[in-house]
Design an enzyme around this catalytic site. Structure first.
Site, short mmCIF file in Angstrom:
data_model
loop_
_atom_site.label_atom_id
_atom_site.label_comp_id
_atom_site.label_asym_id
_atom_site.label_seq_id
_atom_site.Cartn_x
_atom_site.Cartn_y
_atom_site.Cartn_z
N ARG A 56 0.80 -1.22 0.00
CA ARG A 56 0.00 0.00 0.00
C ARG A 56 0.84 1.27 0.00
O ARG A 56 0.33 2.33 -0.36
CB ARG A 56 -1.01 -0.04 1.14
CG ARG A 56 -2.00 -1.18 0.90
CD ARG A 56 -3.20 -1.23 1.77
NE ARG A 56 -2.93 -1.07 3.18
CZ ARG A 56 -3.87 -1.13 4.10
NH1 ARG A 56 -5.11 -1.35 3.77
NH2 ARG A 56 -3.56 -0.98 5.36
N GLU A 93 7.52 -9.10 16.08
CA GLU A 93 7.13 -9.46 17.44
C GLU A 93 7.43 -10.92 17.73
O GLU A 93 7.89 -11.27 18.81
CB GLU A 93 5.63 -9.17 17.62
CG GLU A 93 5.19 -9.23 19.05
CD GLU A 93 3.77 -8.74 19.24
OE1 GLU A 93 3.21 -9.05 20.30
OE2 GLU A 93 3.24 -8.06 18.35
#
Length: 170
Positions: A56, A93
């Site tokens: 995007r 993460e």
């Protein structure tokens, strides 16, 4: 123009408990999209290169670069670019990922502006900064359509200028 009205909340997408910010209505409105690109171009005029992450970031970075007659540099996930590439591994993460740019597209001293759709935690954007700087570019600004302010992603960028056209808390 109030761009926030063109960003739709989609509850429980892509999974339960996530409130997804859908930019499709903005992309589907020519006037809002044109306004967005012009605002980003105003903010990016000092760049030598415009850089955007897959996918995007391409939606906003490419037309902004074209509007300014500046080069657009694609940052992609591993294995998506042809030819020789420069790789940068970074921590997620729960694991690691790799970003790549084509070799030779960055010149030492290039003033780079990163353009993307959304800033959340800032991890990918920080990895892009590290990748560009490893090639001698100087990242001078980050421009975003939407910043999720409560996730405090901009804290990863130190004193680097961050410009968000829309700021919301999720």
């Amino acid at each position: 123009m109030n761009l926030e009205k063109f960003i739709k909340d989609v509850k429980d997408f892509p999974k339960q408990g996530i409130n997804f910010k859908d930019i499709s209505p903005l992309l589907a409105n020519g006037q809002a999209l044109n306004y967005t690109i012009k605002k980003m171009a105003e903010l990016a005029k000092d760049a030598d290169i415009i850089v955007g992450p897959d996918a995007r970031g391409f939606l906003f970075g490419t037309p902004t670069a074209a509007f300014l007659s500046k080069p657009f540099i694609m940052v992609r996930k591993k294995g998506k670019l042809p030819g020789e590439v420069i790789k940068h591994e970074y921590d997620l993460e729960y694991g690691k990922d790799i970003l790549e740019i084509q070799k030779g597209v960055i010149k030492p001293g290039d003033k780079a502006i990163i353009i993307d759709d959304v800033l959340a935690t800032g991890g990918t954007t920080k990895a892009i900064i590290d990748l560009l700087e490893s090639q001698g570019a100087k990242v001078i600004k980050i421009i975003l359509l939407l910043e999720l302010t409560n996730l405090n992603g901009r804290s990863k960028f130190g004193s680097l200028q961050v410009e968000s056209l829309v700021k919301v808390s999720v």
